[in-house]
Design an enzyme around this catalytic site. Structure first.
Site, PDB file in Angstrom:
ATOM      1  N   ARG A  11      11.859  -6.612   5.307  1.00 29.33           N
ATOM      2  CA  ARG A  11      11.684  -5.084   5.097  1.00 29.33           C
ATOM      3  C   ARG A  11      12.604  -4.188   6.288  1.00 29.33           C
ATOM      4  O   ARG A  11      12.507  -4.918   7.178  1.00 29.33           O
ATOM      5  CB  ARG A  11      10.409  -4.704   5.098  1.00 29.33           C
ATOM      6  CG  ARG A  11      10.019  -3.393   4.964  1.00 29.33           C
ATOM      7  CD  ARG A  11       8.638  -3.167   4.464  1.00 29.33           C
ATOM      8  NE  ARG A  11       7.439  -3.160   5.554  1.00 29.33           N
ATOM      9  CZ  ARG A  11       6.385  -2.978   5.198  1.00 29.33           C
ATOM     10  NH1 ARG A  11       5.828  -2.562   4.226  1.00 29.33           N
ATOM     11  NH2 ARG A  11       5.346  -2.838   6.454  1.00 29.33           N
ATOM     12  N   ARG A  42      11.482  -2.869  11.876  1.00 30.76           N
ATOM     13  CA  ARG A  42      10.658  -2.290  12.745  1.00 30.76           C
ATOM     14  C   ARG A  42      10.357  -3.339  13.716  1.00 30.76           C
ATOM     15  O   ARG A  42      10.322  -4.357  13.772  1.00 30.76           O
ATOM     16  CB  ARG A  42       9.207  -2.014  11.915  1.00 30.76           C
ATOM     17  CG  ARG A  42       9.239  -0.674  11.298  1.00 30.76           C
ATOM     18  CD  ARG A  42       8.065  -0.482  10.344  1.00 30.76           C
ATOM     19  NE  ARG A  42       6.976  -1.166  10.695  1.00 30.76           N
ATOM     20  CZ  ARG A  42       5.821  -1.080  10.015  1.00 30.76           C
ATOM     21  NH1 ARG A  42       5.710  -0.163   8.806  1.00 30.76           N
ATOM     22  NH2 ARG A  42       4.443  -1.248  10.383  1.00 30.76           N
ATOM     23  N   ARG A 100      -9.267   0.578   9.077  1.00 29.65           N
ATOM     24  CA  ARG A 100      -8.751  -0.823   9.269  1.00 29.65           C
ATOM     25  C   ARG A 100      -9.817  -1.616  10.243  1.00 29.65           C
ATOM     26  O   ARG A 100      -9.608  -2.858  10.604  1.00 29.65           O
ATOM     27  CB  ARG A 100      -7.704  -0.839  10.085  1.00 29.65           C
ATOM     28  CG  ARG A 100      -6.224  -1.201   9.316  1.00 29.65           C
ATOM     29  CD  ARG A 100      -5.331  -1.004  10.223  1.00 29.65           C
ATOM     30  NE  ARG A 100      -3.997  -1.700  10.143  1.00 29.65           N
ATOM     31  CZ  ARG A 100      -2.970  -1.194   9.692  1.00 29.65           C
ATOM     32  NH1 ARG A 100      -3.027   0.102   9.081  1.00 29.65           N
ATOM     33  NH2 ARG A 100      -1.784  -1.882   9.534  1.00 29.65           N
ATOM     34  N   LYS A 133       0.810  -1.202   0.051  1.00 25.33           N
ATOM     35  CA  LYS A 133       0.047  -0.087   0.125  1.00 25.33           C
ATOM     36  C   LYS A 133       0.795   1.348  -0.116  1.00 25.33           C
ATOM     37  O   LYS A 133       0.577   2.211  -0.672  1.00 25.33           O
ATOM     38  CB  LYS A 133      -0.858  -0.075   1.228  1.00 25.33           C
ATOM     39  CG  LYS A 133      -1.800  -1.201   1.219  1.00 25.33           C
ATOM     40  CD  LYS A 133      -2.958  -1.119   2.513  1.00 25.33           C
ATOM     41  CE  LYS A 133      -2.031  -1.159   3.923  1.00 25.33           C
ATOM     42  NZ  LYS A 133      -1.523  -2.228   4.280  1.00 25.33           N
TER      43      LYS A 133
HETATM   44  P1  AMP Z   1       0.890   0.020   9.451  1.00 23.07           P
HETATM   45  O1  AMP Z   1       2.352   0.800   9.065  1.00 23.07           O
HETATM   46  O2  AMP Z   1       0.015   0.684   8.486  1.00 23.07           O
HETATM   47  O3  AMP Z   1       1.200  -1.352   9.188  1.00 23.07           O
HETATM   48  O4  AMP Z   1       0.741   0.386  10.823  1.00 23.07           O
HETATM   49  C1  AMP Z   1       1.490  -0.028  11.978  1.00 23.07           C
HETATM   50  C2  AMP Z   1       0.620  -0.233  13.200  1.00 23.07           C
HETATM   51  O5  AMP Z   1       0.215   1.005  13.374  1.00 23.07           O
HETATM   52  C3  AMP Z   1      -0.603  -1.136  13.021  1.00 23.07           C
HETATM   53  O6  AMP Z   1      -0.158  -2.571  13.330  1.00 23.07           O
HETATM   54  C4  AMP Z   1      -1.269  -0.675  14.322  1.00 23.07           C
HETATM   55  O7  AMP Z   1      -0.946  -1.001  15.444  1.00 23.07           O
HETATM   56  C5  AMP Z   1      -1.371   0.686  13.845  1.00 23.07           C
HETATM   57  N1  AMP Z   1      -2.297   1.362  13.085  1.00 23.07           N
HETATM   58  C6  AMP Z   1      -1.991   1.946  11.734  1.00 23.07           C
HETATM   59  N2  AMP Z   1      -3.058   2.473  11.176  1.00 23.07           N
HETATM   60  C7  AMP Z   1      -4.169   2.178  12.101  1.00 23.07           C
HETATM   61  C8  AMP Z   1      -5.377   2.106  11.936  1.00 23.07           C
HETATM   62  N3  AMP Z   1      -6.145   2.609  11.009  1.00 23.07           N
HETATM   63  N4  AMP Z   1      -6.241   1.502  13.049  1.00 23.07           N
HETATM   64  C9  AMP Z   1      -5.550   0.990  14.135  1.00 23.07           C
HETATM   65  N5  AMP Z   1      -4.271   0.848  14.347  1.00 23.07           N
HETATM   66  C10 AMP Z   1      -3.561   1.430  13.179  1.00 23.07           C
END
Ligand code: AMP
Length: 213
Positions: free
Chosen positions: A127, A160, A88, A13
């Site tokens: 990654r 990460r 999400r 994404k």
């Molecule tokens: P990502 O980089 O989008 O994979 O997000 C990393 C982490 O941030 C996720 O595993 C969640 O813990 C938190 N997170 C990001 N976006 C959301 C969202 N829309 N709703 C809830 N948690 C989120």
């Protein structure tokens, strides 16, 4: 362009969003990046979000909606936005719908990027991310020129905390349980584009075709 990019962690994404910003000046809005910034800065939001994130769990909906209500009304959103990692959950999608109606915005479509689980697992474990500017690297296909240092900003390139095998496995389970139902939600809204894709160029071409650009 006003799009939601839907897909499991590691579906690409963020990469697709970055490529799309170059097409028409739309901004990428990644809730994950916003939260990681808050954690690094040690803000209240960061303190509340950190434990959920490290475990690979979702941050509570009300925190996310507070962020997005403010973010979507910033000036740069007028030229379009690519929602990367938001919504999400079904409650987030429902609240986004109300928010967009309130501010008089309409989405062009929701893009569901489907990538096989084994490809995703391989991508996520290899990654690496720059702690300075968020640039993404891959230990196999796209390592930084100097190990551990970002080519662009010189920041530290690290794995990460939520990309350990245990956290990744939890994130994929959380995706299946909480986020995958959004595919049906947006199908019901009548504006879903599903792309079976392992390459970001294929996704971009499908989006261009759908939007006629
Ligand atoms: P990502 O980089 O989008 O994979 O997000 C990393 C982490 O941030 C996720 O595993 C969640 O813990 C938190 N997170 C990001 N976006 C959301 C969202 N829309 N709703 C809830 N948690 C989120």
């Amino acid at each position: 362009m006003k799009l939601i990019l839907l897909g499991a962690p590691g579906a690409g994404k963020g990469t697709v969003a970055k490529l799309l910003t170059k097409l028409d000046g739309s901004v990428q809005i990644s809730t994950g990046d916003i939260l990681r910034g808050a954690v690094a800065a040690g803000t209240d939001l960061g303190k509340k979000a950190q434990d959920f994130m490290n475990a690979g769990d979702l941050v509570p909906d009300d925190l996310i909606m507070d962020i997005m209500k403010a973010r979507l009304q910033e000036d740069d959103c007028k030229s379009g936005y690519l929602l990367d990692g938001f919504p999400r959950t079904i409650p987030q999608a429902e609240q986004l719908k109300t928010l967009l109606a309130d501010i008089g915005d309409e989405l062009d479509c929701t893009v569901n990027i489907e990538v096989p689980r084994d490809v995703i697992l391989d991508r996520l474990t290899t990654r690496r991310t720059c702690t300075g500017c968020g640039e993404i690297y891959n230990t196999k296909s796209n390592p930084p020129k100097t190990e551990g240092k970002c080519d662009k900003c010189g920041g530290d390139v690290v794995q990460r905390d939520d990309e350990t095998e245990a956290a990744i496995s939890n994130r994929l389970d959380v995706y299946t349980e909480k986020t995958a139902p959004l595919v049906g939600f947006y199908e019901g809204e009548g504006n879903l584009l599903t792309v079976d894709a392992t390459s970001s160029d294929a996704v971009i071409n499908a989006i261009k075709g759908k939007l006629g650009i």
